[in-house]
Scaffold this active site. Structure first.
Site, PDB file in Angstrom:
ATOM      1  N   ARG A 188       0.814  -1.226   0.000  1.00  0.00           N
ATOM      2  CA  ARG A 188       0.000   0.000   0.000  1.00  0.00           C
ATOM      3  C   ARG A 188       0.844   1.271   0.000  1.00  0.00           C
ATOM      4  O   ARG A 188       0.459   2.243  -0.641  1.00  0.00           O
ATOM      5  CB  ARG A 188      -1.085  -0.056   1.090  1.00  0.00           C
ATOM      6  CG  ARG A 188      -0.729   0.249   2.459  1.00  0.00           C
ATOM      7  CD  ARG A 188      -1.523  -0.582   3.427  1.00  0.00           C
ATOM      8  NE  ARG A 188      -0.952  -1.919   3.441  1.00  0.00           N
ATOM      9  CZ  ARG A 188      -1.602  -3.008   3.720  1.00  0.00           C
ATOM     10  NH1 ARG A 188      -2.869  -2.975   3.988  1.00  0.00           N
ATOM     11  NH2 ARG A 188      -0.988  -4.159   3.726  1.00  0.00           N
ATOM     12  N   THR A 189       1.965   1.281   0.688  1.00  0.00           N
ATOM     13  CA  THR A 189       2.751   2.522   0.712  1.00  0.00           C
ATOM     14  C   THR A 189       3.286   2.833  -0.683  1.00  0.00           C
ATOM     15  O   THR A 189       3.175   3.954  -1.175  1.00  0.00           O
ATOM     16  CB  THR A 189       3.904   2.409   1.733  1.00  0.00           C
ATOM     17  OG1 THR A 189       3.341   2.135   3.015  1.00  0.00           O
ATOM     18  CG2 THR A 189       4.709   3.693   1.804  1.00  0.00           C
TER      19      THR A 189
ATOM     20  N   LYS B 213      23.336  -7.265  -6.036  1.00  0.00           N
ATOM     21  CA  LYS B 213      24.545  -7.714  -6.743  1.00  0.00           C
ATOM     22  C   LYS B 213      25.787  -7.028  -6.176  1.00  0.00           C
ATOM     23  O   LYS B 213      26.852  -7.053  -6.779  1.00  0.00           O
ATOM     24  CB  LYS B 213      24.429  -7.416  -8.242  1.00  0.00           C
ATOM     25  CG  LYS B 213      23.271  -8.111  -8.913  1.00  0.00           C
ATOM     26  CD  LYS B 213      23.192  -7.754 -10.388  1.00  0.00           C
ATOM     27  CE  LYS B 213      21.916  -8.271 -11.007  1.00  0.00           C
ATOM     28  NZ  LYS B 213      21.582  -7.557 -12.232  1.00  0.00           N
TER      29      LYS B 213
ATOM     30  N   ARG C  65      12.279   3.546   0.850  1.00  0.00           N
ATOM     31  CA  ARG C  65      12.009   2.606   1.946  1.00  0.00           C
ATOM     32  C   ARG C  65      13.198   1.684   2.097  1.00  0.00           C
ATOM     33  O   ARG C  65      13.709   1.143   1.103  1.00  0.00           O
ATOM     34  CB  ARG C  65      10.753   1.790   1.677  1.00  0.00           C
ATOM     35  CG  ARG C  65      10.654   0.633   2.665  1.00  0.00           C
ATOM     36  CD  ARG C  65       9.336  -0.022   2.691  1.00  0.00           C
ATOM     37  NE  ARG C  65       8.331   0.837   3.292  1.00  0.00           N
ATOM     38  CZ  ARG C  65       7.168   0.373   3.757  1.00  0.00           C
ATOM     39  NH1 ARG C  65       6.879  -0.899   3.670  1.00  0.00           N
ATOM     40  NH2 ARG C  65       6.295   1.200   4.287  1.00  0.00           N
TER      41      ARG C  65
ATOM     42  N   HIS D  23       8.293   6.590   9.959  1.00  0.00           N
ATOM     43  CA  HIS D  23       7.435   6.399   8.781  1.00  0.00           C
ATOM     44  C   HIS D  23       6.491   7.612   8.767  1.00  0.00           C
ATOM     45  O   HIS D  23       5.301   7.505   9.053  1.00  0.00           O
ATOM     46  CB  HIS D  23       6.679   5.082   8.921  1.00  0.00           C
ATOM     47  CG  HIS D  23       6.010   4.599   7.672  1.00  0.00           C
ATOM     48  ND1 HIS D  23       5.903   5.358   6.528  1.00  0.00           N
ATOM     49  CD2 HIS D  23       5.399   3.412   7.401  1.00  0.00           C
ATOM     50  CE1 HIS D  23       5.254   4.656   5.612  1.00  0.00           C
ATOM     51  NE2 HIS D  23       4.939   3.478   6.116  1.00  0.00           N
TER      52      HIS D  23
HETATM   53  C1  NCD Z   1       3.814  -0.295   8.037  1.00  0.00           C
HETATM   54  C2  NCD Z   1       5.281  -0.318   7.694  1.00  0.00           C
HETATM   55  O1  NCD Z   1       5.676  -0.831   6.677  1.00  0.00           O
HETATM   56  O2  NCD Z   1       6.014   0.198   8.526  1.00  0.00           O
HETATM   57  N1  NCD Z   1       2.957  -0.562   6.989  1.00  0.00           N
HETATM   58  C3  NCD Z   1       2.684   0.366   6.061  1.00  0.00           C
HETATM   59  O3  NCD Z   1       3.474   1.205   5.749  1.00  0.00           O
HETATM   60  N2  NCD Z   1       1.438   0.320   5.552  1.00  0.00           N
HETATM   61  C4  NCD Z   1       3.482  -1.106   9.203  1.00  0.00           C
HETATM   62  C5  NCD Z   1       3.811  -2.554   9.174  1.00  0.00           C
HETATM   63  O4  NCD Z   1       4.469  -3.071   8.283  1.00  0.00           O
HETATM   64  O5  NCD Z   1       3.406  -3.204  10.142  1.00  0.00           O
END
Ligand code: NCD
Length: 328
Positions: free
Chosen positions: A70-71, A98, A120, A150
């Site tokens: 989703r992110t 690699k 990320r 986050h």
């Molecule tokens: C979170 C994350 O990746 O930190 N999820 C997200 O961004 N929707 C929380 C999680 O992974 O539990």
């Protein structure tokens, strides 16, 4: 990994958001500006013509060194609704596996003239490291670094809370579960305290709460019923098994027995309390399906609001680059 403090990097000389790496050090006014800007975008996805031309001609690169659904997709959608072009790098399947260094990856993507990186990474401080080393014409948005931060997730959670509750100041908010490994919880706690809520609580077993929790400005509870008593908002967290070294829990069954949110337990919260979860959620471990799909759950609204909030952050960061173009 990080050497200078993130807040020094985040704002340009005009006080505009240049990078978005952490909530730490940002003012209440700036957080409110993000929410208000997101509000102006929130109606767009429901319209027949969904796009605005604010980022036309700009290139945004999603640099995901760790999995995400989703992110990543809501960042991509946000960028596209702003008319930017988007490149997706899933680095798990790319050059760093690699042996290429993070800096080499960065230089290569800069050579493709990207204006903004959405990063990320499993290591705390990675987005900050990239922001420190990126060219001055690039903005970096943290989409989750290790256990650290986050910030866009925290802001979409704040947006969801404001939609349902209006004013932040009278609110009591409980964050339940694996706070220790959660970058989301850390960013939420900073945002809630900056926005001036009346009380932030963390609820969970000792093994899953940070030992310095109190110094984060929260009240600590180990009993779920007590921890959510009379709260306005219950935020459930995922058990971050991938970040646990060794057994911190007796069993998932036992965890659900003690900390799983059920309709019956939810009776302890205020009658109009909302239930949130950043996803992905584990049904039957963190919360019962009846709660996840029930009338107080706003979990899917969080996902939708994430688009508007990410549009706000991308457009504000691009605005700070416009300051540079004016100077040049
Ligand atoms: C979170 C994350 O990746 O930190 N999820 C997200 O961004 N929707 C929380 C999680 O992974 O539990």
């Amino acid at each position: 990994m990080a050497s200078s403090r993130p807040r020094d990097l985040q704002l340009n000389e005009n006080g505009r958001l240049r990078h978005f790496l952490t909530i730490e050090g940002l003012s209440r006014d700036l957080l409110i500006r993000i929410l208000d800007t997101a509000e102006s975008f929130a109606a767009l996805p429901g319209r027949p013509v969904k796009k605005v031309p604010l980022l036309r001609g700009r290139i945004i690169t999603n640099l995901f060194f760790e999995n995400s659904t989703r992110t990543r997709t809501t960042f991509e959608l946000a960028a596209k609704l702003l008319s930017a072009d988007v490149i997706n790098f899933n680095i798990g399947t790319s050059a760093t596996s690699k042996g290429e260094t993070l800096l080499d990856t960065l230089r290569n993507i800069e050579a493709m003239h990207s204006d903004m990186f959405v990063v990320r990474h499993a290591q705390s401080g990675a987005a900050h490291f990239i922001a420190e080393h990126a060219s001055p014409r690039v903005s970096v948005i943290n989409a989750g670094d290790g256990r650290h931060a986050h910030p866009t997730q925290a802001m979409l959670d704040m947006f969801t809370i404001r939609k349902h509750k209006g004013d932040f100041t009278p609110l009591r908010v409980a964050i339940v579960g694996d706070v220790l490994h959660s970058r989301v919880a850390r960013s939420q706690i900073l945002a809630l305290n900056t926005l001036g809520v009346s009380e932030v609580r963390v609820v969970g077993p000792r093994t899953l709460l940070p030992s310095d929790a109190r110094s984060m400005g929260v009240h600590v509870f180990h009993d779920l019923a007590e921890g959510i008593r009379d709260v306005d908002v219950v935020i459930m967290l995922r058990l971050q098994n991938e970040r646990m070294d060794g057994a911190l829990l007796p069993s998932e069954h036992e965890y659900f027995r003690l900390y799983g949110l059920t309709d019956e337990r939810l009776e302890n919260a205020k009658p109009d309390a909302i239930v949130m979860h950043p996803g992905p959620m584990n049904r039957g471990i963190e919360l019962d399906s009846a709660v996840a799909d029930g009338p107080r759950s706003v979990i899917l609204q969080q996902v939708s609001y994430g688009i508007a909030v990410r549009m706000a952050v991308l457009s504000m960061a691009m605005q700070s680059q416009a300051d540079l173009e004016v100077e040049a």
